[in-house]
Motif scaffolding. Structure first.
Motif, PDB file in Angstrom:
ATOM      1  N   THR A  43      32.921 -13.176  50.492  1.00  0.00           N
ATOM      2  CA  THR A  43      31.465 -13.048  50.376  1.00  0.00           C
ATOM      3  C   THR A  43      30.966 -13.580  49.040  1.00  0.00           C
ATOM      4  O   THR A  43      29.931 -14.252  48.966  1.00  0.00           O
ATOM      5  CB  THR A  43      31.049 -11.566  50.539  1.00  0.00           C
ATOM      6  OG1 THR A  43      31.516 -11.080  51.804  1.00  0.00           O
ATOM      7  CG2 THR A  43      29.537 -11.427  50.468  1.00  0.00           C
ATOM      8  N   ALA A  92      29.434 -14.996  58.547  1.00  0.00           N
ATOM      9  CA  ALA A  92      29.957 -14.035  59.532  1.00  0.00           C
ATOM     10  C   ALA A  92      31.362 -14.409  60.011  1.00  0.00           C
ATOM     11  O   ALA A  92      32.275 -13.573  59.950  1.00  0.00           O
ATOM     12  CB  ALA A  92      28.985 -13.908  60.708  1.00  0.00           C
ATOM     13  N   SER A 164      24.613 -18.840  66.745  1.00  0.00           N
ATOM     14  CA  SER A 164      25.236 -17.658  66.171  1.00  0.00           C
ATOM     15  C   SER A 164      26.749 -17.785  66.294  1.00  0.00           C
ATOM     16  O   SER A 164      27.262 -18.695  66.956  1.00  0.00           O
ATOM     17  CB  SER A 164      24.772 -16.388  66.894  1.00  0.00           C
ATOM     18  OG  SER A 164      25.234 -16.394  68.241  1.00  0.00           O
ATOM     19  N   THR A 165      27.444 -16.848  65.671  1.00  0.00           N
ATOM     20  CA  THR A 165      28.901 -16.843  65.762  1.00  0.00           C
ATOM     21  C   THR A 165      29.359 -16.637  67.198  1.00  0.00           C
ATOM     22  O   THR A 165      30.275 -17.320  67.683  1.00  0.00           O
ATOM     23  CB  THR A 165      29.486 -15.728  64.871  1.00  0.00           C
ATOM     24  OG1 THR A 165      29.062 -15.927  63.517  1.00  0.00           O
ATOM     25  CG2 THR A 165      31.008 -15.722  64.919  1.00  0.00           C
TER      26      THR A 165
END
Length: 313
Positions: A43, A92, A164-165
């Motif tokens: 992160t 993500a 999106s993932t």
């Protein structure tokens, strides 16, 4: 007596054998704390990772135009064109990858090392090198689908390839099949072998040299220096394979496929862009691996210490 199994990133055989009356570390601790520490490091360093991916793809068939003049220019243009969120694309799947990949590699390293070492309480450098390579190979193979999605989302400057993932996983499965999730697996595993073998062994060696020099004490500054040097070595040996992995994973399926495999990708890259193309994105790669190692190892020690205090109760 209180357990001391959480005081160091890797518990040595000597420490284990000299504390037979102390409580054994539960196997799940290495997996959980290793995964959490790596997710934390991911992160913190993901903006540098996005920059690295885009610099590595620059000049390939998918990105033939030279858009960036280096790491800083790439970051500046990404923020200008896509906003600050552009530097966090693929966060993500990146965190999900670490939850799988690093949980496994950190969890199996010590058992593999101990199995190879047998009754030897002081495993050799070669045993540690081989153990790190094996742990990295296992983790990267299992986590390959998450790495594939991460790279594709980070490389997408328009944000239109996947919404999106979850959409990325569904689309890859429907258009490229189940085995498509393991595209680029060979260079990915090879990179993991090189990174883990070089990173772990170099970290141990550099830290030992620094402490024995008398100029450093066993604290954050020594850890930072050793980690950054380990990151440099890992970046040097892994960059060519990392570039190949990035390009193979990012290419489209079917007739639009640019490369048939790792050797084809490497030969075309060298032929069209020169040998130095194998080190595209080296600076952000090193700038990511160095701080990543520091954050990961330091948080790993803290998480493992916390787990020890909870378990001992």
């Amino acid at each position: 007596p209180q357990s001391t199994w959480g005081q160091h990133p890797f518990v040595t055989r000597e420490k284990m054998s000299s504390n037979t009356q102390q409580r054994q570390e539960p196997p799940w601790v290495r997996f959980v704390t290793g995964g959490l520490a790596s997710m934390t490091a991911e992160t913190v360093t993901i903006p540098v990772d996005v920059t690295k991916i885009r610099l590595q793809l620059q000049g390939s068939g998918d990105s033939p135009d030279k858009m960036y003049n280096g790491m800083v220019d790439c970051m500046r243009k990404t923020v200008k064109n896509e906003g600050i969120g552009g530097l966090y694309k693929g966060l993500a799947p990146a965190v999900l990858r670490q939850a799988v990949y690093s949980s496994i590699r950190m969890g199996v390293y010590e058992p593999i090392r101990n199995a190879i070492a047998g009754d030897n309480p002081n495993p050799s450098f070669l045993i540690k090198f081989a153990s790190g390579a094996s742990a990295g190979a296992i983790g990267s193979f299992v986590a390959n689908p998450t790495d594939l999605v991460k790279i594709r989302m980070q490389a997408d400057r328009t944000g239109t390839r996947y919404t999106s993932t979850a959409h990325a996983f569904r689309d890859i499965l429907s258009t490229e099949g189940f085995l498509g999730m393991w595209k680029g697996c060979a260079p990915n595993v090879q990179r993991a072998i090189l990174v883990n073998a070089a990173e772990l062994s170099t970290y141990d060696q550099c830290k030992s040299i620094l402490l024995h020099s008398g100029l450093f004490v066993d604290g954050p500054f020594a850890h930072f220096t050793a980690s950054f040097m380990a990151g440099f070595c890992a970046a040097c040996v892994s960059s060519p394979v990392d570039v190949m992995k990035t390009r193979l994973m990012n290419q489209k399926a079917g007739k639009e496929r640019l490369y048939t495999g790792m050797i084809d990708c490497m030969s075309k890259t060298v032929k069209n862009e020169g040998v130095l193309a194998l080190y595209k994105g080296f600076t952000p790669n090193w700038m990511r691996i160095g701080p990543w190692c520091v954050v990961m190892f330091m948080t790993y020690e803290q998480y493992r210490s916390l787990a020890r205090s909870v378990w001992d109760k």
